[in-house]
Design an enzyme around this catalytic site. Structure first.
Site, short mmCIF file in Angstrom:
data_model
loop_
_atom_site.label_atom_id
_atom_site.label_comp_id
_atom_site.label_asym_id
_atom_site.label_seq_id
_atom_site.Cartn_x
_atom_site.Cartn_y
_atom_site.Cartn_z
N ASN A 27 -9.28 -32.82 2.98
CA ASN A 27 -8.54 -33.14 4.30
C ASN A 27 -9.09 -33.25 5.54
OD1 ASN A 27 -6.09 -32.27 6.32
ND2 ASN A 27 -4.98 -30.58 5.50
N ARG A 110 -6.32 -36.66 2.43
CA ARG A 110 -4.77 -36.45 2.86
C ARG A 110 -5.10 -37.72 4.17
NH1 ARG A 110 -3.29 -32.46 7.52
NH2 ARG A 110 -0.79 -33.20 7.60
N HIS A 199 4.60 -34.48 6.74
CA HIS A 199 4.68 -33.64 5.78
C HIS A 199 4.88 -34.19 4.28
CE1 HIS A 199 5.81 -30.44 9.01
NE2 HIS A 199 4.46 -30.15 8.50
N GLY A 229 6.75 -24.60 8.45
CA GLY A 229 5.56 -23.40 8.76
C GLY A 229 5.19 -23.78 9.92
N ARG A 260 6.04 -26.70 19.50
CA ARG A 260 6.78 -27.66 19.64
C ARG A 260 8.10 -27.46 19.17
NH1 ARG A 260 4.22 -30.57 14.72
NH2 ARG A 260 2.30 -30.47 15.20
N ASP A 301 4.25 -16.48 15.69
CA ASP A 301 4.03 -15.99 14.37
C ASP A 301 5.52 -15.53 13.99
OD1 ASP A 301 3.83 -14.84 12.29
OD2 ASP A 301 1.51 -14.95 12.05
N MET A 302 6.46 -15.99 12.39
CA MET A 302 7.96 -15.54 12.71
C MET A 302 7.49 -13.98 12.23
SD MET A 302 10.53 -16.01 12.80
CE MET A 302 11.29 -18.06 12.71
N GLU A 403 0.29 -28.98 -0.94
CA GLU A 403 0.12 -30.76 -0.85
C GLU A 403 -1.08 -30.80 -1.68
OE1 GLU A 403 0.72 -28.72 2.46
OE2 GLU A 403 1.50 -31.22 3.72
P1 AMP Z 1 2.32 -22.53 8.10
O1 AMP Z 1 2.04 -23.69 8.50
O2 AMP Z 1 2.90 -23.01 6.31
O3 AMP Z 1 0.90 -21.52 6.94
O4 AMP Z 1 2.88 -21.66 8.33
C1 AMP Z 1 2.03 -20.78 8.81
C2 AMP Z 1 4.49 -19.91 9.42
O5 AMP Z 1 4.65 -18.82 8.80
C3 AMP Z 1 2.60 -19.07 10.41
O6 AMP Z 1 2.76 -19.28 11.71
C4 AMP Z 1 4.25 -18.06 10.31
O7 AMP Z 1 5.31 -17.85 11.19
C5 AMP Z 1 5.05 -17.61 9.27
N1 AMP Z 1 4.42 -16.67 8.49
C6 AMP Z 1 3.19 -16.65 7.44
N2 AMP Z 1 3.42 -15.58 6.14
C7 AMP Z 1 4.55 -15.20 7.09
C8 AMP Z 1 5.68 -13.89 6.79
N3 AMP Z 1 4.40 -13.47 5.37
N4 AMP Z 1 6.61 -13.62 6.79
C9 AMP Z 1 7.17 -14.44 8.44
N5 AMP Z 1 6.67 -15.45 8.52
C10 AMP Z 1 5.12 -15.69 7.89
#
Ligand code: AMP
Length: 420
Positions: A27, A110, A199, A229, A260, A301-302, A403
């Site tokens: 990737n 990818r 995606h 994500g 975004r 970040d959630m 992926e």
């Molecule tokens: P991804 O782009 O799929 O790697 O997702 C990244 C995002 O997942 C991060 O910015 C977080 O908002 C969220 N994330 C990752 N781990 C956790 C977790 N344990 N609880 C809640 N949100 C998470």
């Protein structure tokens, strides 16, 4: 609009030998390369690595040998992708799984944008390279970097099949009614403006795995996939084929994401140009990098957002509510598009980990046959699992995406016919 006929799924010149059981997945970004080497007999990761900051002074290579768990790091000056991939090859050789091994069947790349041309995994030749290049205007950030990675890998192993797996391919089954914007047809066709979706590798993997989880064939089930994500997209999958997805010409459309905006009235852009005196590039940055969760509350970040909500932070609460409101709208819309829904599947960083997001997105949809069981939703784990109560008409699932495995599987299916 008509792109030229598909050159997809060309046969490799030489089928892989029966011992060729490994696939290297690459990737390639503009300054990074992520890689994984998989054994396709059982999907084992033999090595996983990342090279960062290529061409930016001090680069870093991090290589993990998955069989032993050992991680090696190497700070170096990798001036370009060629240097980075050579370093990767050296690390693989240290592990005894080098690129010259007869066990390597193919390299799967990818590629973000395959336009309307590439609907399937495609063995890369000069014509395919030229077509990926032709698509650069619709993917100016991604396709050039993907091409650099492919060209470099081709130099390293010119005799090996190199396969392109396109992020857009899974969405090429969308009907015209879903894929076209309601704008002047001639203008849209001239500039190849339509909804491509992204995606796709994840949506393909997760929709199929969800069918597995239900004990059914993909052809038998209708699934709404929510890939949440940092980038986020939803898709409506009928009988294994995508019929709608929330990202469009670019990944900006659709759900609220980490940085975004997702859907906005396009007139916001004219307004910012005319009244806000902002340039096109500034608005591009605003909507792609400074909006979504980070624009609404300063965090993308959630984990941080849910923590702040627990402390009573109103700004984080509002950002969460806007995120959930949009998500619910897409679930409802795709329910209507599909007519009958067998499962809603959550995936990616937020979808796999954030139980409060899953609970809030499904809450209130009981009339649609959707419900989440609190205890099941709270369970953590890396396996696909159901989080809906047994009585619910529609299954709600958490399905970790993979992926790289999907890219390797599609690559191997194309070239590994002589393999195990
Ligand atoms: P991804 O782009 O799929 O790697 O997702 C990244 C995002 O997942 C991060 O910015 C977080 O908002 C969220 N994330 C990752 N781990 C956790 C977790 N344990 N609880 C809640 N949100 C998470």
């Amino acid at each position: 609009m008509s792109d030229r006929p598909s050159p997809t799924a060309a046969e490799p010149e030489e089928p892989a030998s029966p011992t060729a059981v490994r696939v290297l997945v690459l990737n390639s970004g503009s300054s990074s390369v992520k890689y994984q080497l998989l054994d396709m007999r059982d999907g084992t990761r033999l090595a996983v690595g990342l090279v960062e900051r290529i061409g930016e002074g001090t680069s870093l290579l991090r290589h993990t040998t998955r069989t032993t768990g050992e991680t090696r790091e190497r700070a170096d000056t990798f001036a370009d992708h060629d240097a980075a991939l050579k370093a990767m090859a050296e690390e693989l050789a240290v592990d005894g799984v080098g690129l010259d091994s007869p066990e390597l069947a193919a390299i799967g790349h990818r590629v973000v944008h395959g336009g309307r041309t590439f609907t399937e995994p495609t063995v890369i030749d000069a014509e395919v390279l030229a077509e990926i290049e032709r698509l650069i205007p619709v993917a100016p950030l991604h396709n050039p970097a993907n091409l650099t990675g492919i060209r470099t890998a081709m130099l390293l192993r010119p005799d090996l099949p190199q396969v392109a797996i396109f992020d857009t391919a899974f969405h090429t089954t969308m009907p015209e009614a879903a894929a076209r914007y309601a704008i002047d047809v001639a203008t849209a066709d001239e500039h190849r403006i339509r909804r491509y979706g992204f995606h796709g590798t994840s949506h393909a993997y997760v929709s199929r795995t969800t069918a597995d989880l239900l004990g059914k064939a993909p052809e038998e089930v209708n699934v709404i996939v929510l890939h949440l994500g940092n980038g986020a997209s939803a898709s409506a999958v009928r009988g294994g084929r995508c019929v709608d997805t929330s990202m469009g010409l670019t990944p900006l459309e659709g759900l609220v994401m980490g940085t975004r905006s997702g859907d906005v009235d396009p007139a916001v852009i004219f307004h910012l140009e005319r009244v806000g005196d902002m340039s096109t590039d500034e608005i591009d940055t605003l909507l792609n990098k400074k909006s979504g969760l980070i624009g609404l509350c300063g965090d993308n970040d959630m984990r941080e957002i849910t923590r702040r909500i627990e402390e009573g932070d109103e700004q984080a609460r509002l950002a969460f509510d806007i995120y959930i409101h949009r998500l619910k709208k897409y679930i409802g819309a795709y329910y209507a598009v599909l007519g009958r829904v067998d499962a809603v599947a959550f995936t990616a960083g937020v979808g796999e980990n954030a139980a409060p997001v899953r609970e809030a997105a499904i809450r209130g949809l009981e009339e649609l046959g959707l419900a989440v069981d609190g205890e099941l939703n709270a369970v953590r784990g890396g396996e696909p699992r159901l989080i809906s109560p047994p009585y619910a008409r529609v299954a709600v699932a958490v399905v970790p995406t993979d992926e790289e495995l999907e890219i390797a599987t599609q690559t191997y299916a194309l070239v590994g016919k002589g393999g195990a």
